[in-house]
Design an enzyme around this catalytic site. Structure first.
Site, mmCIF file in Angstrom:
data_model
loop_
_atom_site.group_PDB
_atom_site.id
_atom_site.type_symbol
_atom_site.label_atom_id
_atom_site.label_comp_id
_atom_site.label_asym_id
_atom_site.label_seq_id
_atom_site.Cartn_x
_atom_site.Cartn_y
_atom_site.Cartn_z
ATOM 1 N N PRO A 112 0.776 -1.223 0.000
ATOM 2 C CA PRO A 112 0.000 0.000 0.000
ATOM 3 C C PRO A 112 0.815 1.285 0.000
ATOM 4 O O PRO A 112 1.818 1.395 0.704
ATOM 5 C CB PRO A 112 -0.833 -0.099 1.297
ATOM 6 C CG PRO A 112 -0.147 -1.120 2.117
ATOM 7 C CD PRO A 112 0.512 -2.064 1.156
ATOM 8 N N ASN A 113 0.317 2.211 -0.797
ATOM 9 C CA ASN A 113 0.829 3.589 -0.906
ATOM 10 C C ASN A 113 2.151 3.704 -1.657
ATOM 11 O O ASN A 113 2.599 4.817 -1.929
ATOM 12 C CB ASN A 113 0.950 4.254 0.481
ATOM 13 C CG ASN A 113 -0.397 4.370 1.156
ATOM 14 O OD1 ASN A 113 -1.343 4.877 0.553
ATOM 15 N ND2 ASN A 113 -0.532 3.862 2.368
ATOM 16 N N ARG A 172 4.842 12.316 -3.098
ATOM 17 C CA ARG A 172 4.549 12.919 -1.785
ATOM 18 C C ARG A 172 5.663 12.533 -0.804
ATOM 19 O O ARG A 172 6.340 11.535 -1.007
ATOM 20 C CB ARG A 172 3.232 12.398 -1.199
ATOM 21 C CG ARG A 172 2.151 12.183 -2.223
ATOM 22 C CD ARG A 172 0.894 12.960 -1.968
ATOM 23 N NE ARG A 172 0.060 12.847 -3.165
ATOM 24 C CZ ARG A 172 -1.008 12.056 -3.278
ATOM 25 N NH1 ARG A 172 -1.398 11.348 -2.260
ATOM 26 N NH2 ARG A 172 -1.680 12.002 -4.399
ATOM 27 N N TYR A 177 10.778 9.479 1.634
ATOM 28 C CA TYR A 177 10.906 8.372 0.673
ATOM 29 C C TYR A 177 11.637 8.737 -0.622
ATOM 30 O O TYR A 177 11.744 7.914 -1.517
ATOM 31 C CB TYR A 177 9.511 7.814 0.353
ATOM 32 C CG TYR A 177 8.852 7.190 1.570
ATOM 33 C CD1 TYR A 177 9.355 6.017 2.138
ATOM 34 C CD2 TYR A 177 7.752 7.775 2.173
ATOM 35 C CE1 TYR A 177 8.778 5.457 3.260
ATOM 36 C CE2 TYR A 177 7.162 7.219 3.296
ATOM 37 C CZ TYR A 177 7.680 6.061 3.837
ATOM 38 O OH TYR A 177 7.111 5.499 4.949
ATOM 39 N N ASN A 208 7.951 -5.776 -0.591
ATOM 40 C CA ASN A 208 7.845 -4.576 0.231
ATOM 41 C C ASN A 208 6.367 -4.443 0.579
ATOM 42 O O ASN A 208 5.572 -3.934 -0.211
ATOM 43 C CB ASN A 208 8.346 -3.324 -0.502
ATOM 44 C CG ASN A 208 8.333 -2.102 0.411
ATOM 45 O OD1 ASN A 208 7.734 -2.121 1.493
ATOM 46 N ND2 ASN A 208 8.989 -1.033 -0.012
ATOM 47 N N ALA A 258 3.029 -0.718 4.972
ATOM 48 C CA ALA A 258 2.555 -0.712 6.364
ATOM 49 C C ALA A 258 1.966 -2.054 6.795
ATOM 50 O O ALA A 258 1.900 -2.343 7.994
ATOM 51 C CB ALA A 258 1.537 0.404 6.561
ATOM 52 N N GLU A 264 12.277 -9.848 2.443
ATOM 53 C CA GLU A 264 11.560 -8.655 2.913
ATOM 54 C C GLU A 264 12.387 -7.423 2.559
ATOM 55 O O GLU A 264 13.598 -7.383 2.797
ATOM 56 C CB GLU A 264 11.370 -8.734 4.431
ATOM 57 C CG GLU A 264 10.697 -7.492 4.994
ATOM 58 C CD GLU A 264 10.526 -7.532 6.508
ATOM 59 O OE1 GLU A 264 10.895 -8.550 7.145
ATOM 60 O OE2 GLU A 264 10.030 -6.533 7.055
ATOM 61 N N HIS A 289 12.529 -2.994 2.426
ATOM 62 C CA HIS A 289 12.007 -1.660 2.733
ATOM 63 C C HIS A 289 12.965 -0.607 2.223
ATOM 64 O O HIS A 289 14.191 -0.779 2.303
ATOM 65 C CB HIS A 289 11.824 -1.472 4.241
ATOM 66 C CG HIS A 289 10.867 -2.460 4.815
ATOM 67 N ND1 HIS A 289 9.517 -2.366 4.638
ATOM 68 C CD2 HIS A 289 11.089 -3.611 5.499
ATOM 69 C CE1 HIS A 289 8.929 -3.402 5.205
ATOM 70 N NE2 HIS A 289 9.861 -4.181 5.732
ATOM 71 N N ARG A 306 13.161 3.911 12.826
ATOM 72 C CA ARG A 306 11.977 4.769 12.762
ATOM 73 C C ARG A 306 11.087 4.537 14.000
ATOM 74 O O ARG A 306 11.572 4.055 15.025
ATOM 75 C CB ARG A 306 11.249 4.504 11.445
ATOM 76 C CG ARG A 306 12.137 4.847 10.216
ATOM 77 C CD ARG A 306 11.386 4.737 8.915
ATOM 78 N NE ARG A 306 10.295 5.708 8.847
ATOM 79 C CZ ARG A 306 9.356 5.677 7.885
ATOM 80 N NH1 ARG A 306 9.412 4.755 6.932
ATOM 81 N NH2 ARG A 306 8.396 6.580 7.886
HETATM 82 O O1 CA2 Z 1 10.391 1.867 3.922
HETATM 83 C C1 CA2 Z 1 9.551 1.210 3.325
HETATM 84 O O2 CA2 Z 1 9.744 0.722 2.214
HETATM 85 C C2 CA2 Z 1 8.164 1.012 3.954
HETATM 86 O O3 CA2 Z 1 7.710 -0.295 3.623
HETATM 87 C C3 CA2 Z 1 7.275 2.068 3.335
HETATM 88 C C4 CA2 Z 1 5.880 2.082 3.933
HETATM 89 C C5 CA2 Z 1 5.940 2.164 5.453
HETATM 90 O O4 CA2 Z 1 4.630 2.067 5.993
HETATM 91 C C6 CA2 Z 1 6.811 1.062 6.037
HETATM 92 O O5 CA2 Z 1 6.865 1.250 7.432
HETATM 93 C C7 CA2 Z 1 8.206 1.122 5.464
HETATM 94 C C8 CA2 Z 1 5.089 3.292 3.450
HETATM 95 C C9 CA2 Z 1 5.013 3.439 1.982
HETATM 96 C C10 CA2 Z 1 4.282 4.714 1.721
HETATM 97 O O6 CA2 Z 1 4.906 5.382 0.689
HETATM 98 C C11 CA2 Z 1 4.559 6.655 0.487
HETATM 99 C C12 CA2 Z 1 5.181 7.272 -0.561
HETATM 100 C C13 CA2 Z 1 4.907 8.586 -0.804
HETATM 101 C C14 CA2 Z 1 3.997 9.277 -0.023
HETATM 102 C C15 CA2 Z 1 3.380 8.650 1.026
HETATM 103 C C16 CA2 Z 1 3.655 7.313 1.282
#
Ligand code: CA2
Length: 149
Positions: free
Chosen positions: A11-12, A19, A24, A75, A78, A99, A101, A108
């Site tokens: 997700p996301n 964003r 990121y 990946n 969340a 896995e 990230h 974090r």
């Molecule tokens: O660090 C990573 O790859 C994560 O899997 C990214 C997830 C986060 O919830 C994990 O804890 C770590 C979030 C991805 C969301 O990506 C976004 C990108 C741009 C704007 C908002 C969110």
């Protein structure tokens, strides 16, 4: 026969590069897919790159990977920190899962330091941004071993 890797994004991650660049970065998911395809060509393997915002779709993709792919890079976004269902799916498919990230989840918030994926993954790569994807491909092929590695 060429090895085949599934790279699955949760997700996301479709929002990458658009964003929160301070967290990121500015690389988009399309940029990452291009990087993975380029690396796959160099390694002589096939790669399928997917993203879904839906837990059930990620689980379906993991189930379908059995018999289609030799291993998975995941990946889970969340869902990493919440999903017993994804953990059970990984445990059931009898395929190696790495896995992955972008960020260093251990540096974090406390809730990100818990991973339901880690106990059922063959290993974890985190904190290297987009470069983690080709690193995970190398790691998975090394884990698979053999002539096709
Ligand atoms: O660090 C990573 O790859 C994560 O899997 C990214 C997830 C986060 O919830 C994990 O804890 C770590 C979030 C991805 C969301 O990506 C976004 C990108 C741009 C704007 C908002 C969110």
């Amino acid at each position: 026969m060429k090895r085949s890797l599934l790279i699955l994004n949760g997700p996301n991650l479709n929002l990458l590069g658009t964003r929160q660049p301070e967290v990121y970065g500015t690389t988009t998911l399309q940029d990452i897919e291009n990087l993975c395809v380029k690396h796959a060509v160099a390694l002589g393997v096939s790669v399928v790159f997917r993203q879904s915002n839906h837990e059930g779709e990620l689980i379906d993709a993991l189930h379908a990977a059995r018999g289609t792919h030799n291993g998975v890079i995941l990946n889970a976004g969340a869902y990493t920190h919440t999903s017993v269902a994804l953990m059970d799916a990984i445990a059931s498919i009898q395929l190696p899962v790495v896995e992955l990230h972008l960020s260093n989840i251990h540096a974090r918030e406390a809730f990100r330091q818990k991973s339901y994926i880690a106990p059922v993954a063959v290993g974890q790569i985190c904190g290297f941004g987009a470069a983690g994807y080709p690193l995970a491909m190398d790691a998975l092929l090394s884990w698979l071993g053999g002539d096709d590695a």
